[in-house]
Design an enzyme around this catalytic site. Structure first.
Site, PDB file in Angstrom:
ATOM      1  N   ASP A 122       0.865  -1.166   0.000  1.00 36.65           N
ATOM      2  CA  ASP A 122       0.000   0.000   0.000  1.00 36.65           C
ATOM      3  C   ASP A 122       0.910   1.226   0.000  1.00 36.65           C
ATOM      4  O   ASP A 122       2.141   1.118   0.124  1.00 36.65           O
ATOM      5  CB  ASP A 122      -0.971   0.001   1.192  1.00 36.65           C
TER       6      ASP A 122
HETATM    7  C1  NOJ Z   1      -3.947   3.954   0.049  1.00 37.14           C
HETATM    8  C2  NOJ Z   1      -5.165   3.110   0.196  1.00 37.14           C
HETATM    9  O1  NOJ Z   1      -5.128   2.405   1.415  1.00 37.14           O
HETATM   10  C3  NOJ Z   1      -5.354   2.117  -0.928  1.00 37.14           C
HETATM   11  O2  NOJ Z   1      -6.608   1.500  -0.777  1.00 37.14           O
HETATM   12  C4  NOJ Z   1      -5.222   2.792  -2.257  1.00 37.14           C
HETATM   13  O3  NOJ Z   1      -5.471   1.885  -3.300  1.00 37.14           O
HETATM   14  C5  NOJ Z   1      -3.821   3.368  -2.350  1.00 37.14           C
HETATM   15  N1  NOJ Z   1      -3.648   4.354  -1.308  1.00 37.14           N
HETATM   16  C6  NOJ Z   1      -3.533   4.022  -3.703  1.00 37.14           C
HETATM   17  O4  NOJ Z   1      -4.229   5.197  -3.824  1.00 37.14           O
END
Ligand code: NOJ
Length: 745
Positions: A280
């Site tokens: 993430d």
């Molecule tokens: C953080 C989020 O937790 C995740 O769900 C998302 O896909 C990513 N950022 C990318 O934006």
């Protein structure tokens, strides 16, 4: 053509020999040979480049990295010209590996569908599949070939803002809907230019964040992880999901991004996954904050060694992997393996043959997409209460009020980067086009508005209307990532407005647009009917008019238990019985006399103020019509193998006066186990549409393998013994239509 691409590759790459995909090692395929030949020809720097995902920065900078072969993927760039430049730089220069362009396409790209929690309320996986297919098509027209969706986190705490992004509290419903979303995004063949790779996230346990505070630690023991949190991710793997995203949380002390047990042992070795795992956002770097890594270099080593293939924006791999190899802390083979996992998905997407988008721009907001979004919004609405106010029969003069009645941005919900509010059909816009004579006075301008100065005017208008439609809830920014709440009541002065409206003496129909189940316990008395629409997306307003007019009967069911108040959380239906289960006849706060002596008050598991059950049970939802179940049958009552199938059949008849749909739900209880088992678990469901007077034979099949669970020693077992099985219209015992007991021998 692959052959043309191969011509561009360095000579060493064309040696189509060897095969290192462990899944297909014995029967090396063209894909394996291609991936091996491409990756084996790369320098270590180029391999690490493939592991690198950056967020959009200046186009020249991205073009440069792409030309140097130091970029595997980008996110957050949606300008077509920029994307073309970056892709061209990658293709035209060695090692000629296309960039994977990604984006958070969570519940629609341009055409916005209800938030996933709302989609789950439809209990209609085909709608989820189709919606995801449309989202993929629209996104692919802008060159996006990878979405960070579906979110498969089981969420039993609506304080957690991200409950909006998933399919609720139930492992089975989430598994079914998640697999449907994966199939919708990816289609039958990822090579199809309108398919995009799905990403099962957040792997794993993220929804159990302590206290509902986003990013917080989780403490899920392995057995619970296996029985509740992992099944949707396993279903996604079975559906062929191309990628996974590691979650932010540390579970029982181990951050997912550095957790070999889940990223390698379970995902790859047990489930046979051969796509790739992305971190993430900066979660490799966050392992330093967790106190799990000393610095970025240490974090990079821990992530790659755990099986984390792609680094989202932390630059940890680019900055440190080469040194880590030199120091012997990371084997180059680890990097090669990760690179192959990524190149494999690029190959499957057909990017080597078709790196540029070929889908016409005209697919955005196409008529049939809006129709699908409308149908999904209709089916996602759950009617929680109706004392006869709905559908509107003789009401012609409507007062439309409330902060969400004309909130084109907010009704779209969380995670909308690309859908434009100019395309939103709000309730006001839809009512203006309808047969109703509508007066619109919002009363409150946004959901947190505390200004009551317009209330008198609204109540005056209510008195001269035939019915009042209040559209409230929460703005989109109050749910989603990092938007957690400790108080789940209606925000601002919304409850006060409802109370004032009730005084006007006209039927009050409340429509709630929200990212989570709100605690509307005290508001119910002021509402004659409640339609819960979650954030319904682009077509929400038209869906609402169709629902209140009776053109469409509500058919949604709650995908999550609605708590009475936030202090009752967590409240979910598939809990264990405990040694002292609540009977439902417990003494409540008002029953206790003053100066009560020390008594046991029954000594059961409940709260003096909220009792035991939720405000609304999982699987609950009303309809305008009525249904009768009859002729229940089960194929057999004794089963001996996990290959057996339990077939439950019955006749369902629409006995009411509207066309409509019922969701028949099959629950199971394993009566005695080697570990304590949930009091009920959803194991199958079918949504059946019937015209008024119509009937249908319905069959729901449940593989006996679904009775398995992870027992002692965390081993999956099918235990012999008795299982109650029943058909119901919600998880509440009062809604059971038929029940029997089967034996596993
Ligand atoms: C953080 C989020 O937790 C995740 O769900 C998302 O896909 C990513 N950022 C990318 O934006």
């Amino acid at each position: 053509m692959i052959k043309d691409i191969i011509k561009l590759l360095p000579a060493a790459a064309v040696v189509l020999a060897g095969c290192s995909n462990p899944k297909t090692q014995s029967s090396c395929s063209d894909e394996d040979r291609f991936v091996d030949s491409v990756v084996n020809s790369l320098t270590i720097e180029q391999k690490i480049g493939q592991l690198n995902q950056i967020s959009a920065s200046g186009v020249e900078e991205m073009e440069k990295l792409a030309a140097q072969g130091l970029l595997g993927s980008i996110l957050n760039e949606s300008n077509l010209d920029n994307l073309h430049r970056i892709q061209k730089a990658a293709i035209d220069n060695a090692p000629h590996i296309p960039i994977l362009i990604s984006r958070d396409v969570i519940h629609g790209y341009k055409t916005i569908f209800p938030i996933p929690l709302g989609q789950a309320a439809s209990f209609d996986p085909e709608l989820v599949r189709h919606g995801s297919e449309i989202s993929a098509l629209e996104a692919a027209s802008d060159g996006i070939r990878w979405t960070f969706s579906p979110m498969l986190d089981i969420a039993r705490d609506p304080r957690w803002g991200r409950i909006a992004e998933g399919y609720g509290e139930d492992p089975y419903l989430t598994s079914v809907m998640g697999a449907a979303a994966v199939k919708g995004y990816q289609g039958d063949d990822l090579k199809n230019p309108q398919s995009i790779a799905a990403c099962a996230k957040h792997f794993v346990g993220y929804g159990a964040a302590t206290g509902g505070r986003d990013y917080n630690s989780t403490f899920i023991p392995m057995r619970l992880l296996r029985n509740v949190y992992l099944p949707p991710f396993r279903a996604a793997a079975n559906a062929g999901c191309a990628t996974y995203m590691s979650s932010f949380n540390d579970n029982d002390g181990v951050p997912s991004t550095g957790n070999k047990l889940i990223l390698t042992d379970i995902l790859r070795n047990e489930w046979g996954f051969d796509g790739f795992v992305v971190s993430d956002w900066f979660s490799i770097g966050e392992m330093i904050n967790h106190g799990f890594a000393a610095d970025m270099k240490d974090a990079a080593a821990k992530a790659i060694n755990a099986g984390l293939d792609m680094d989202m924006v932390a630059n940890a791999y680019v900055d440190h992997l080469q040194d880590l190899v030199k120091e012997g802390k990371v084997k180059e083979s680890k990097i090669t393996e990760a690179c192959k996992n990524i190149v494999r998905i690029k190959y499957r997407l057909g990017l080597f043959e078709n790196p540029y988008p070929t889908i016409p721009q005209s697919v955005k907001y196409a008529g049939e997409h809006l129709v699908a979004a409308l149908k999904t919004a209709e089916e996602s609405a759950v009617m929680l209460k109706n004392n006869g106010a709905l559908p509107l029969k003789n009401a012609k003069k409507i007062l439309l009020c409330g902060p969400m009645a004309d909130a084109p941005h907010d009704q779209l919900g969380t995670w909308v980067f690309d859908g434009e509010k100019e395309h939103t059909v709000t309730p006001l816009a839809a009512f203006k086009q309808s047969e109703y004579d509508v007066t619109y006075i919002p009363g409150l301008t946004y959901s947190r508005d505390n200004n009551t100065s317009k209330f008198a005017e609204v109540v005056r208008a209510a008195k001269s209307a035939d019915a009042v439609i209040f559209v409230g809830g929460e703005e989109s920014i109050l749910s989603g990532e990092a938007h957690c709440l400790s108080n789940l009541n209606l925000q601002g002065a919304q409850s006060a407005l409802l109370a004032a409206l009730k005084q006007a003496g006209k039927p009050v129909i409340s429509v709630i647009m929200a990212g989570r189940p709100l605690t509307i316990t005290d508001d119910l008395k002021n509402c004659d009917a409640v339609l819960y629409m979650f954030h319904p997306g682009t077509m929400g307003g038209e869906a609402l008019v169709n629902l209140v007019s009776g053109k469409v009967s509500p058919s949604g069911k709650t995908p999550v238990s609605f708590p009475k108040n936030a202090g009752q959380i967590p409240v979910y239906y598939n809990q264990n019985n405990t040694g002292r289960p609540a009977s439902g006849h417990e003494i409540l706060l008002d029953d206790i006399p003053a100066e009560a002596g020390q008594t046991s008050l029954g000594c059961t598991s409940y709260m003096l103020d909220t009792g035991f059950g939720p405000l609304f049970d999982f699987g609950y939802g009303l309809s305008y019509t009525e249904f009768a179940f009859s002729d229940f049958k089960i194929n057999q009552t004794e089963f001996t193998s996990d290959n057996d199938i339990i077939e439950v059949s019955f006749t369902l008849k629409n006995t009411g006066s509207y066309d409509g749909a019922e969701v028949a739900q099959v629950y199971v209880r394993d009566l005695v186990g080697s570990i304590t088992r949930p009091i009920k678990e959803l194991k199958g469901f079918k949504k059946v549409f019937l015209q008024k007077g119509g009937s249908e034979s319905v069959e729901i099949s449940i593989p006996v393998s679904q009775l398995k669970f992870y027992g002692l020693n965390d081993v999956e077992v099918l235990e012999k013994g008795s299982f109650d099985i029943w058909v119901a219209t919600s998880s509440a015992n009062k809604d059971i239509k038929w029940k029997t007991t089967i034996e596993v021998k």
